[in-house]
Design a protein around this motif. Structure first.
Motif, PDB file in Angstrom:
ATOM      1  N   ASP A 101     128.589  57.026  35.725  1.00 18.65           N
ATOM      2  CA  ASP A 101     127.868  58.142  36.345  1.00 18.65           C
ATOM      3  C   ASP A 101     127.598  57.917  37.829  1.00 18.65           C
ATOM      4  O   ASP A 101     126.816  58.643  38.443  1.00 18.65           O
ATOM      5  N   SER A 102     128.216  56.890  38.426  1.00 13.84           N
ATOM      6  CA  SER A 102     127.953  56.616  39.840  1.00 13.84           C
ATOM      7  C   SER A 102     129.236  56.178  40.545  1.00 13.84           C
ATOM      8  O   SER A 102     130.175  55.687  39.919  1.00 13.84           O
ATOM      9  N   CYS A 103     129.226  56.347  41.870  1.00 14.54           N
ATOM     10  CA  CYS A 103     130.352  55.890  42.684  1.00 14.54           C
ATOM     11  C   CYS A 103     130.163  54.429  43.097  1.00 14.54           C
ATOM     12  O   CYS A 103     131.086  53.801  43.602  1.00 14.54           O
ATOM     13  N   PHE A 104     128.934  53.871  42.865  1.00 15.62           N
ATOM     14  CA  PHE A 104     128.625  52.534  43.355  1.00 15.62           C
ATOM     15  C   PHE A 104     127.972  51.655  42.299  1.00 15.62           C
ATOM     16  O   PHE A 104     127.233  52.135  41.449  1.00 15.62           O
ATOM     17  N   PHE A 105     128.267  50.353  42.397  1.00 14.33           N
ATOM     18  CA  PHE A 105     127.571  49.313  41.638  1.00 14.33           C
ATOM     19  C   PHE A 105     126.730  48.509  42.629  1.00 14.33           C
ATOM     20  O   PHE A 105     127.207  48.139  43.704  1.00 14.33           O
ATOM     21  N   LEU A 106     125.462  48.251  42.276  1.00 19.59           N
ATOM     22  CA  LEU A 106     124.580  47.472  43.146  1.00 19.59           C
ATOM     23  C   LEU A 106     124.020  46.279  42.385  1.00 19.59           C
ATOM     24  O   LEU A 106     123.697  46.386  41.196  1.00 19.59           O
ATOM     25  N   HIS A 107     123.894  45.165  43.079  1.00 19.73           N
ATOM     26  CA  HIS A 107     123.346  43.948  42.476  1.00 19.73           C
ATOM     27  C   HIS A 107     122.753  43.089  43.588  1.00 19.73           C
ATOM     28  O   HIS A 107     123.169  43.188  44.752  1.00 19.73           O
ATOM     29  N   SER A 108     121.786  42.242  43.244  1.00 15.41           N
ATOM     30  CA  SER A 108     121.171  41.406  44.278  1.00 15.41           C
ATOM     31  C   SER A 108     120.804  40.031  43.741  1.00 15.41           C
ATOM     32  O   SER A 108     120.634  39.832  42.530  1.00 15.41           O
ATOM     33  N   TYR A 109     120.711  39.087  44.674  1.00 19.80           N
ATOM     34  CA  TYR A 109     120.195  37.747  44.400  1.00 19.80           C
ATOM     35  C   TYR A 109     119.201  37.397  45.499  1.00 19.80           C
ATOM     36  O   TYR A 109     119.382  37.777  46.662  1.00 19.80           O
ATOM     37  N   LEU A 110     118.181  36.632  45.125  1.00 23.81           N
ATOM     38  CA  LEU A 110     117.213  36.106  46.086  1.00 23.81           C
ATOM     39  C   LEU A 110     117.287  34.593  46.035  1.00 23.81           C
ATOM     40  O   LEU A 110     117.261  33.991  44.954  1.00 23.81           O
ATOM     41  N   SER A 111     117.393  33.960  47.207  1.00 21.80           N
ATOM     42  CA  SER A 111     117.497  32.507  47.251  1.00 21.80           C
ATOM     43  C   SER A 111     116.791  31.995  48.494  1.00 21.80           C
ATOM     44  O   SER A 111     116.298  32.783  49.311  1.00 21.80           O
ATOM     45  N   GLU A 112     116.768  30.663  48.671  1.00 23.70           N
ATOM     46  CA  GLU A 112     116.171  30.129  49.893  1.00 23.70           C
ATOM     47  C   GLU A 112     117.152  30.306  51.048  1.00 23.70           C
ATOM     48  O   GLU A 112     118.363  30.388  50.842  1.00 23.70           O
ATOM     49  N   CYS A 113     116.609  30.361  52.264  1.00 26.38           N
ATOM     50  CA  CYS A 113     117.431  30.543  53.455  1.00 26.38           C
ATOM     51  C   CYS A 113     117.899  29.173  53.942  1.00 26.38           C
ATOM     52  O   CYS A 113     117.071  28.316  54.262  1.00 26.38           O
ATOM     53  N   PRO A 114     119.207  28.940  54.017  1.00 25.13           N
ATOM     54  CA  PRO A 114     119.698  27.598  54.349  1.00 25.13           C
ATOM     55  C   PRO A 114     119.420  27.152  55.783  1.00 25.13           C
ATOM     56  O   PRO A 114     119.483  25.967  56.072  1.00 25.13           O
ATOM     57  N   TRP A 115     119.128  28.069  56.702  1.00 25.70           N
ATOM     58  CA  TRP A 115     118.842  27.659  58.084  1.00 25.70           C
ATOM     59  C   TRP A 115     117.354  27.739  58.429  1.00 25.70           C
ATOM     60  O   TRP A 115     116.954  27.450  59.545  1.00 25.70           O
ATOM     61  N   ASN A 116     116.537  28.129  57.464  1.00 26.46           N
ATOM     62  CA  ASN A 116     115.086  28.155  57.690  1.00 26.46           C
ATOM     63  C   ASN A 116     114.392  27.931  56.345  1.00 26.46           C
ATOM     64  O   ASN A 116     114.311  28.847  55.525  1.00 26.46           O
ATOM     65  N   GLN A 117     113.900  26.729  56.125  1.00 25.18           N
ATOM     66  CA  GLN A 117     113.370  26.361  54.817  1.00 25.18           C
ATOM     67  C   GLN A 117     112.131  27.154  54.412  1.00 25.18           C
ATOM     68  O   GLN A 117     111.763  27.188  53.237  1.00 25.18           O
ATOM     69  N   ASP A 118     111.474  27.803  55.374  1.00 24.29           N
ATOM     70  CA  ASP A 118     110.281  28.598  55.050  1.00 24.29           C
ATOM     71  C   ASP A 118     110.629  30.020  54.602  1.00 24.29           C
ATOM     72  O   ASP A 118     109.748  30.751  54.132  1.00 24.29           O
ATOM     73  N   ASP A 119     111.883  30.400  54.757  1.00 23.34           N
ATOM     74  CA  ASP A 119     112.279  31.780  54.464  1.00 23.34           C
ATOM     75  C   ASP A 119     113.201  31.866  53.252  1.00 23.34           C
ATOM     76  O   ASP A 119     113.660  30.859  52.717  1.00 23.34           O
ATOM     77  N   GLN A 120     113.476  33.099  52.846  1.00 22.17           N
ATOM     78  CA  GLN A 120     114.390  33.384  51.740  1.00 22.17           C
ATOM     79  C   GLN A 120     115.533  34.262  52.244  1.00 22.17           C
ATOM     80  O   GLN A 120     115.429  34.886  53.309  1.00 22.17           O
ATOM     81  N   LEU A 121     116.616  34.301  51.478  1.00 20.88           N
ATOM     82  CA  LEU A 121     117.720  35.217  51.762  1.00 20.88           C
ATOM     83  C   LEU A 121     117.877  36.171  50.589  1.00 20.88           C
ATOM     84  O   LEU A 121     117.933  35.743  49.435  1.00 20.88           O
ATOM     85  N   LEU A 122     117.945  37.468  50.896  1.00 23.04           N
ATOM     86  CA  LEU A 122     118.249  38.479  49.890  1.00 23.04           C
ATOM     87  C   LEU A 122     119.694  38.905  50.093  1.00 23.04           C
ATOM     88  O   LEU A 122     120.081  39.334  51.187  1.00 23.04           O
ATOM     89  N   PHE A 123     120.511  38.767  49.063  1.00 28.26           N
ATOM     90  CA  PHE A 123     121.903  39.217  49.077  1.00 28.26           C
ATOM     91  C   PHE A 123     121.972  40.530  48.299  1.00 28.26           C
ATOM     92  O   PHE A 123     121.620  40.570  47.122  1.00 28.26           O
ATOM     93  N   LEU A 124     122.421  41.587  48.955  1.00 25.72           N
ATOM     94  CA  LEU A 124     122.546  42.886  48.294  1.00 25.72           C
ATOM     95  C   LEU A 124     124.016  43.298  48.295  1.00 25.72           C
ATOM     96  O   LEU A 124     124.616  43.515  49.352  1.00 25.72           O
TER      97      LEU A 124
END
Length: 492
Positions: A100-123
């Motif tokens: 029923d859609s033209c798109f598939f969406l998925h995400s992961y959340l992980s730590e940011c490899p260049w800043n240990q205090d931050d996270q990275l969201l992959f969409l």
């Protein structure tokens, strides 16, 4: 009867954070090559501005242009580095969208490899693949710059080779025309069936360079041809191939933008193929592609031409969605600050209060990976609400030849995956984003170095993927080039 000219088109953004006002910024270019001055997206407080958005596009030109600079042993103008296009160049896997859609969406959340205090969201966003049996007939107009500036081996000869490769993909139901501009502007090949490959190939081979660059007149002539052969429900597209160095007629980006915007309303797409060096006008081609409801690639060699026009032919030439843009609203009880990596806007557009997000054309089977760097809230000092939801996503789009606005929804879970446990493709994507940040001299990646990029890429690369292996080689070249530059500064 009085004639009222159409209003000037609104300035369009690649990304926009709701209610956030811009300031003053400056950029720079190199030699006589021109690039749009861009503003890197900064961290935004989610408590005040939880919602942001960006255009979904398939452009990849920046990666092959970056490769060209590094292979020449040269540093790169920061404004030539568009991180979303570096990421677009790679294959990070594909998942079919639901029915029923033209798109598939998925995400992961992980730590940011260049800043240990931050996270990275992959969409991740995957567009539906067009059914080969249902591909509509194509009305293609090759608009080829044959001016004197194209008389170099990496310009017109490369384009002739590129178009010859494309012709092999054509069917009898497809129609091809060729319009050229240089010492003259005119129809080089009248509308011809895609089945008559010998005739088309001969017309391509017989093109030769000379004269000025009346790009505006060429664009008008190509759109007239496309309109005269318009196929209702078909794939109507102008493919402009040039170094972008227009010097006769309208030459400013603003005027060309208006010209292409008017023709876009006919339902004709625009693909831009950039070539050359020294006088290459990246800024003009980027504007034309975006305003022409199309896409943009830079051809630095014949292998790249084959990738764009043969291996990724349907993705380059057949759209499955128009005006696609994605809105994401962060949960401020979990997200303190966020920044969108890439999708940077032009300075002069940000300074205009009359602006809006420019939706993109999405080709068949395209996979986009967007990254956000996130500073999480302090759980001890923040009242957490809706703890399982990091963000809500709404992807807005239209189907080709359809005015109905459609939306796909997705919720990004707040569950975090350790970086070492992520699928290798996501870890490799992180190395590409860091690579782009270092090339741009970004203050957000200043604590990391070239060795970090190489280590991350080496540990996550697919040994069967030649493009990934080539990337590691380019990072090695960048480390030597930028290392030399740093040593010269120290000696000075």
């Amino acid at each position: 009867m009085l004639f009222h000219p159409p209003p000037a088109p609104k300035k369009r953004l690649l990304s926009l954070t709701k209610d956030l006002k811009g300031g003053d910024w400056k950029g720079w270019t190199v030699g006589s090559e021109t690039y749009n001055s861009l503003v890197e997206n900064a961290f935004v407080p989610a408590s005040r501005f939880p919602e942001t958005g960006f255009a979904v596009t398939i452009d990849k030109a920046s990666y092959s242009n970056v490769r060209r600079f590094l292979n020449m042993g040269s540093t790169i103008p920061p404004d030539a580095v568009r991180i979303e296009e570096l990421l677009n160049y790679f294959n990070f896997g594909y998942t079919d969208p639901p029915r029923d859609s033209c798109f598939f969406l998925h995400s992961y959340l992980s730590e940011c490899p260049w800043n240990q205090d931050d996270q990275l969201l992959f969409l991740k966003v995957c567009a539906r693949k067009v059914d080969p049996a249902k591909i509509p007939p194509a009305n293609l107009v090759f608009l080829v710059d044959v001016s004197g500036s194209m008389d170099m081996p990496n310009k017109l000869p490369l384009l002739k080779s590129a178009f010859s490769l494309l012709v092999n993909n054509l069917r009898e139901i497809d129609t091809v025309s060729i319009v050229v501009y240089g010492s003259t502007v005119g129809v080089w090949l009248p509308p011809t069936s895609g089945g008559d490959k010998k005739k088309i190939q001969k017309a391509i081979e017989d093109m030769s360079p000379g004269g000025p660059t009346p790009g505006e007149a060429g664009i008008r002539a190509a759109y007239r041809m496309a309109k005269s052969q318009f196929i209702k429900g078909g794939n109507n597209r102008v493919i402009l191939a040039t170094d972008g160095d227009f010097n006769v007629g309208e030459t400013s980006e603003e005027e060309l933008e208006k010209l292409v915007s008017l023709h876009k309303q006919w339902g004709i797409y625009l693909t831009c193929l950039g070539v050359g060096m020294g006088n290459y006008k990246d800024s003009k081609l980027e504007v034309l592609a975006k305003k022409g409801n199309g896409n943009f690639a830079y051809l630095d060699n014949e292998r790249e031409a084959e990738k764009v026009l043969v291996s990724e032919f349907t993705q380059t030439v057949y759209a499955v969605a128009d005006d696609a843009y994605l809105n994401i609203s962060f949960n401020p009880s979990l997200v303190k600050n966020y920044r969108l990596i890439g999708f940077e806007n032009k300075v002069k557009v940000l300074s205009d209060s009359m602006n809006e997000v420019q939706g993109g054309e999405v080709g068949s089977g395209h996979s986009l990976l967007a990254l956000f760097e996130i500073t999480p809230t302090d759980p001890d000092s923040t009242e957490i609400t809706d703890k399982d939801r990091l963000a809500r996503v709404a992807l807005n789009y239209r189907l080709p030849h359809d005015s109905t606005n459609r939306v796909s929804f997705y919720e990004c879970p707040s569950r975090q995956t350790a970086f070492r446990d992520l699928q290798p493709c996501y870890r490799f994507a992180s190395s590409i984003a860091l690579f782009g940040g270092l090339l741009k001299r970004s203050k957000f990646t200043s604590q990391a170095g070239w060795k970090d990029v190489i280590d991350m890429a080496q540990k996550s690369r697919d040994p069967e993927d030649g493009v990934q292996q080539e990337f590691i080689g380019l990072v090695e070249k960048a480390r030597k080039i930028y290392g030399r530059r740093k040593r010269r500064r120290i000696e000075e």
